[in-house]
Design a protein around this motif. Structure first.
Motif, mmCIF file in Angstrom:
data_model
loop_
_atom_site.group_PDB
_atom_site.id
_atom_site.type_symbol
_atom_site.label_atom_id
_atom_site.label_comp_id
_atom_site.label_asym_id
_atom_site.label_seq_id
_atom_site.Cartn_x
_atom_site.Cartn_y
_atom_site.Cartn_z
ATOM 1 N N GLN A 133 0.855 -1.183 0.000
ATOM 2 C CA GLN A 133 0.000 0.000 0.000
ATOM 3 C C GLN A 133 0.889 1.230 0.000
ATOM 4 N N THR A 134 0.624 2.152 -0.920
ATOM 5 C CA THR A 134 1.427 3.361 -1.042
ATOM 6 C C THR A 134 0.538 4.582 -0.924
ATOM 7 N N GLY A 135 0.847 5.446 0.049
ATOM 8 C CA GLY A 135 0.090 6.679 0.215
ATOM 9 C C GLY A 135 -1.190 6.468 0.980
ATOM 10 N N GLY A 136 -2.015 7.519 1.015
ATOM 11 C CA GLY A 136 -3.264 7.487 1.762
ATOM 12 C C GLY A 136 -3.055 7.985 3.180
ATOM 13 N N PRO A 137 -4.115 8.467 3.855
ATOM 14 C CA PRO A 137 -4.010 8.970 5.223
ATOM 15 C C PRO A 137 -3.502 7.904 6.190
ATOM 16 N N PHE A 138 -2.626 8.304 7.106
ATOM 17 C CA PHE A 138 -2.004 7.360 8.032
ATOM 18 C C PHE A 138 -3.048 6.635 8.881
ATOM 19 N N LEU A 139 -4.018 7.378 9.434
ATOM 20 C CA LEU A 139 -5.010 6.758 10.312
ATOM 21 C C LEU A 139 -5.859 5.746 9.551
ATOM 22 N N LYS A 140 -6.258 6.106 8.338
ATOM 23 C CA LYS A 140 -7.049 5.184 7.525
ATOM 24 C C LYS A 140 -6.267 3.909 7.231
ATOM 25 N N ARG A 141 -4.981 4.048 6.860
ATOM 26 C CA ARG A 141 -4.150 2.876 6.569
ATOM 27 C C ARG A 141 -4.014 1.994 7.799
ATOM 28 N N THR A 142 -3.785 2.628 8.950
ATOM 29 C CA THR A 142 -3.554 1.876 10.179
ATOM 30 C C THR A 142 -4.800 1.103 10.606
ATOM 31 N N LEU A 143 -5.955 1.773 10.599
ATOM 32 C CA LEU A 143 -7.199 1.106 10.993
ATOM 33 C C LEU A 143 -7.538 -0.029 10.043
ATOM 34 N N SER A 144 -7.325 0.199 8.755
ATOM 35 C CA SER A 144 -7.611 -0.841 7.769
ATOM 36 C C SER A 144 -6.732 -2.066 7.999
ATOM 37 N N ARG A 145 -5.451 -1.834 8.232
ATOM 38 C CA ARG A 145 -4.537 -2.966 8.459
ATOM 39 C C ARG A 145 -4.891 -3.714 9.738
ATOM 40 N N LEU A 146 -5.163 -2.983 10.812
ATOM 41 C CA LEU A 146 -5.518 -3.629 12.085
ATOM 42 C C LEU A 146 -6.805 -4.435 11.957
ATOM 43 N N ALA A 147 -7.785 -3.873 11.250
ATOM 44 C CA ALA A 147 -9.049 -4.594 11.058
ATOM 45 C C ALA A 147 -8.805 -5.881 10.275
ATOM 46 N N GLY A 148 -8.053 -5.775 9.183
ATOM 47 C CA GLY A 148 -7.800 -6.949 8.357
ATOM 48 C C GLY A 148 -7.060 -8.047 9.095
ATOM 49 N N LEU A 149 -6.011 -7.669 9.818
ATOM 50 C CA LEU A 149 -5.204 -8.683 10.496
ATOM 51 C C LEU A 149 -5.944 -9.294 11.685
ATOM 52 N N SER A 150 -6.711 -8.491 12.420
ATOM 53 C CA SER A 150 -7.453 -9.047 13.559
ATOM 54 C C SER A 150 -8.558 -9.984 13.072
ATOM 55 N N TYR A 152 -8.431 -11.713 10.359
ATOM 56 C CA TYR A 152 -7.757 -12.909 9.833
ATOM 57 C C TYR A 152 -7.334 -13.844 10.970
ATOM 58 N N TRP A 153 -6.698 -13.289 12.000
ATOM 59 C CA TRP A 153 -6.131 -14.133 13.044
ATOM 60 C C TRP A 153 -7.139 -14.515 14.127
ATOM 61 N N ALA A 155 -10.927 -13.810 13.999
ATOM 62 C CA ALA A 155 -12.213 -14.269 13.460
ATOM 63 C C ALA A 155 -12.043 -15.352 12.410
ATOM 64 N N ARG A 156 -10.790 -15.609 12.009
ATOM 65 C CA ARG A 156 -10.464 -16.635 11.008
ATOM 66 C C ARG A 156 -11.118 -16.343 9.665
ATOM 67 N N LEU A 157 -11.306 -15.069 9.340
ATOM 68 C CA LEU A 157 -11.770 -14.672 8.015
ATOM 69 C C LEU A 157 -10.604 -14.870 7.056
ATOM 70 N N PRO A 158 -10.759 -15.672 6.007
ATOM 71 C CA PRO A 158 -9.604 -16.129 5.221
ATOM 72 C C PRO A 158 -9.041 -15.096 4.233
ATOM 73 N N THR A 159 -8.886 -13.862 4.671
ATOM 74 C CA THR A 159 -8.194 -12.853 3.891
ATOM 75 C C THR A 159 -7.529 -11.882 4.850
ATOM 76 N N HIS A 160 -6.319 -11.439 4.498
ATOM 77 C CA HIS A 160 -5.627 -10.455 5.330
ATOM 78 C C HIS A 160 -6.187 -9.052 5.133
ATOM 79 N N ASP A 161 -6.998 -8.856 4.100
ATOM 80 C CA ASP A 161 -7.476 -7.520 3.745
ATOM 81 C C ASP A 161 -8.992 -7.556 3.580
ATOM 82 N N ALA A 162 -9.704 -7.338 4.686
ATOM 83 C CA ALA A 162 -11.166 -7.465 4.672
ATOM 84 C C ALA A 162 -11.871 -6.188 4.248
ATOM 85 N N THR A 163 -11.129 -5.080 4.103
ATOM 86 C CA THR A 163 -11.798 -3.802 3.860
ATOM 87 C C THR A 163 -11.600 -3.254 2.454
#
Length: 263
Positions: A133-150, A152-153, A155-163
């Protein structure tokens, strides 16, 4: 050789994307030239600057179709209008992408291949190995990554990027699933969560996201965050309940053990 029964449709919700749409359509058509496909440009109102920009293209791809959203204004309705048009056209794979050049079209054939191999939803994942991921607001990037990884690990949703809204869907899934969201880009999280809960296979391929270089984004973090939280908490409901039960059992065991030792 492509199966003649196969048709890939790319749904592009747009809102005044005059600065980006020509390059977007050219890039998509070049990436998909060997694949039977449609490029469905979904718009809300006739004064949208995207439309004259397309009409003025001397090399507009012949696979472009304009889809007027009559379901209600906003991204979610535009995407549903695109889904309806794709299914009516006979598409077996439907991809959602943004018209701001942030999603790499060359990834789409790999996403389509996974759908045709049996997946219901395939993410173009920024957060799996090989993605970026390149660019974009820091807070948006951070929340998106945290949501995806949590998701995945835990809820066992089978994708690292749910958003991400760069996603492929099977026609079989879309025929039985209509979008419930009525506003913004939480659509992808909603549909991925529902596909997983309904027993459809969820998969992913690495993708590189780049922030737009022209035009303005319609994403409004604080306005749409509560809508993301609804689907996030729904996906996390079962693991949260299980962890709560485990914690309660451990606390009960600790209390009983203390009483036993004291006794």
């Amino acid at each position: 050789m492509s199966n003649p029964a196969q048709l890939l449709a790319v749904v592009l919700p747009v809102y005044n994307e005059a600065e980006n749409i020509a390059a977007c359509l050219r890039n998509l058509h070049a990436a998909l030239h060997a694949t039977p496909h449609l490029l469905l440009v979904c718009y809300d109102f006739d004064a949208d600057s995207t439309l004259p920009a397309i009409r003025s293209m001397p090399d507009a791809p012949p696979t472009v179709r304009l889809v007027r959203n009559t379901l209600g204004t906003g991204v979610a309705h535009a995407i549903q209008a695109g889904f309806d048009a794709a299914i009516a056209a006979g598409a077996d794979v439907v991809v959602t992408s943004m018209a701001d050049l942030s999603d790499p079209p060359e990834v789409i054939p790999a996403m389509a291949a996974k759908i045709r191999a049996g997946a219901g939803v395939v993410s173009g994942s920024r957060y799996m190995k090989g993605g970026s991921q390149t660019g974009g607001p820091f807070l948006k990037r951070t929340l998106s990554r945290l949501a995806g990884l949590s998701l995945y690990w835990i809820a066992r949703l089978p994708t690292h990027d749910a958003t991400t809204n760069f996603r492929a869907y099977s026609a079989a899934f879309l025929r039985v699933t209509r979008i419930r969201s009525r506003h913004g880009f939480e659509v992808a999280l909603e549909l991925t969560t529902r596909a997983h809960r309904q027993g459809f296979k969820v998969d992913e391929v690495p993708s590189s996201w780049q922030d737009r270089s022209a035009g303005s984004s319609r994403f409004r973090l604080w306005k749409w965050l509560p809508r993301y939280l609804y689907w996030y908490l729904l996906a996390m409901a079962v693991p949260l309940i299980l962890w709560s039960m485990v914690l309660a059992a451990l606390l009960t065991a600790a209390i009983l053990a203390r009483r036993f030792i004291t006794f």
